[in-house]
Design an enzyme around this catalytic site. Structure first.
Site, PDB file in Angstrom:
ATOM      1  N   ASP A 169     -16.079  -4.089  -8.500  1.00  0.00           N
ATOM      2  CA  ASP A 169     -15.618  -4.985  -7.441  1.00  0.00           C
ATOM      3  C   ASP A 169     -15.361  -4.225  -6.142  1.00  0.00           C
ATOM      4  OD1 ASP A 169     -15.436  -7.784  -7.734  1.00  0.00           O
ATOM      5  OD2 ASP A 169     -13.848  -7.577  -9.218  1.00  0.00           O
ATOM      6  N   MET A 170     -14.594  -3.155  -6.249  1.00  0.00           N
ATOM      7  CA  MET A 170     -14.184  -2.435  -5.046  1.00  0.00           C
ATOM      8  C   MET A 170     -15.375  -1.789  -4.346  1.00  0.00           C
ATOM      9  SD  MET A 170     -10.900  -3.025  -5.056  1.00  0.00           S
ATOM     10  CE  MET A 170      -9.975  -1.813  -4.117  1.00  0.00           C
TER      11      MET A 170
END
Length: 402
Positions: A175-176
């Site tokens: 995600d990051m």
């Protein structure tokens, strides 16, 4: 709108971003843009971004998940299922440079976020869509979250202990990293717009990020057919290189190449290992992996973390203590590089958040604005950007649009 001097820590001043994305990847991209000076408007459904509800919850009732990726933004709620809500969104986009969204294609179209239509209506707008499985292919309409792609990409297949099952990474790195790649794509598109005066479409996805992050493991399989194996804190292709227990803690160290192996043997006082011809190369050490690892487990168990840190650092061998988050976030080196920052919480006490992972010029390197409370800046946004009258704003509130 255009970007100002590239050496300023606020080099995106003058850029306005409408962020209708949710959860982690898109909001992180928006936070990074805000940290570099962009005016980022966080648009949420009246019920709020779902990660406002995710644990852990801080003492003031705010989600730490939400606060970690929404610093520096102003906030408004809009019911985009209502035609009037969509008209307000278009009014905001008239004054914007970038749109961030993370809805599935069908949902995006229902909410009025059709990239083709938006490109025609707002030709200078950079439109960044973030999805789970990418913009193409039979799975493009399928939702997904970080852990799903640690599994789908194969990353989880070689993460964990040798004789154990697959392990999810403790951080949501897919995600990051997707948010970071989206940020890079947005900046690239903004630079291109300076030349063409036209916006463009940017797309990032969790699938593309996860496969991209396979790195040399993926290239290794493409080139040789070799599949990486689980080796706990170690690496299947290097020996020794892992966490070792000391008398009072643990350290990660090892030999990244054959010259480091020789230095490591000298640091731990083992000339017999250094002079063993079978262990002189990494290939030889791999062949005797268990023997080498067991020997170094005994070696490091004989001293303290501080003793081994001093000896190996002096000998030029890479080594790090195994920290808790508390130790990492209070370490002088983390603090010296502004990786813990403070913003005004709004209640008189400072709010501590994580700093941004890169710095530009002399700074400032992060926005001083705290993450917005749900719909906090609706009036000023509707008045100053959308150009609505007080009466119109009141009518929209009465209808439940904002």
């Amino acid at each position: 709108m255009s970007m100002i001097a590239p050496h300023s820590g606020r080099s995106l001043s003058g850029i306005r971003v409408i962020d209708v994305s949710r959860v982690l990847a898109g909001p992180l991209c928006g936070q990074m843009l805000a940290d570099m000076g962009a005016d980022v408007i966080k648009v949420e459904a009246p019920t709020g971004d779902e990660n406002r509800q995710w644990a852990p919850i801080a003492d003031d009732g705010e989600s730490c998940n939400f606060m970690s990726v929404n610093r520096g933004k102003r906030g408004i709620t809009l019911n985009l299922k209502d035609p009037e809500g969509r008209q307000v969104l278009y009014a905001l986009l008239e004054q914007a440079d970038v749109l961030l969204y993370s809805f599935l294609p069908g949902t995006a179209a229902t909410l009025g976020i059709d990239p083709a239509m938006l490109r025609e209506r707002f030709p200078r707008l950079v439109i960044c869509g973030i999805s789970a499985f990418g913009a193409q292919g039979e799975l493009a309409d399928r939702p997904g979250y970080d852990a799903l792609f640690q599994a789908f990409s194969g990353i989880m297949s070689f993460t964990g202990e040798r004789n154990g099952g697959p392990v999810r990474s403790g951080v949501s790195f897919v995600d990051m990293t997707t948010g970071i790649l989206a940020y890079s794509g947005v900046l690239t598109a903004l630079m291109g717009r300076e030349q063409t005066q036209q916006g463009t479409l940017v797309h990032a996805s969790l699938l593309e990020t996860a496969v991209f992050l396979l790195g040399y493991h993926g290239v290794g399989w493409l080139s040789t057919g070799a599949l990486p194996r689980r080796e706990g804190s170690g690496l299947w292709s290097l020996v020794p290189y892992q966490v070792f227990a000391c008398q009072d803690g643990e350290v990660l160290t090892g030999a990244l190449n054959d010259s480091t192996w020789r230095r490591l043997c000298r640091c731990v006082g083992r000339p017999d290992l250094e002079n063993d011809p079978d262990l002189a190369t990494n290939a030889g050490r791999l062949a005797r992996r268990d023997e080498v690892i067991d020997e170094f487990k005994r070696i490091f168990a004989s001293g303290t973390v501080a003793e081994w840190m001093a000896r190996l650092e002096a000998g030029g061998v890479p080594i790090a203590p195994l920290h808790t988050i508390a130790q990492a976030l209070t370490h002088p080196q983390s603090l010296a590089n502004d990786m813990v920052v403070e913003v005004d919480s709004g209640n008189g006490a400072p709010l501590k958040l994580l700093g941004t992972g890169f710095k530009v010029g002399a700074g400032p390197h992060h926005s001083p604005r705290r993450p917005p409370r749900l719909g906090e800046h609706a009036d000023e946004i509707l008045r100053d950007i959308a150009g609505l009258s007080a009466e119109r704003i009141q009518a929209l509130r009465a209808r439940g649009v904002v």
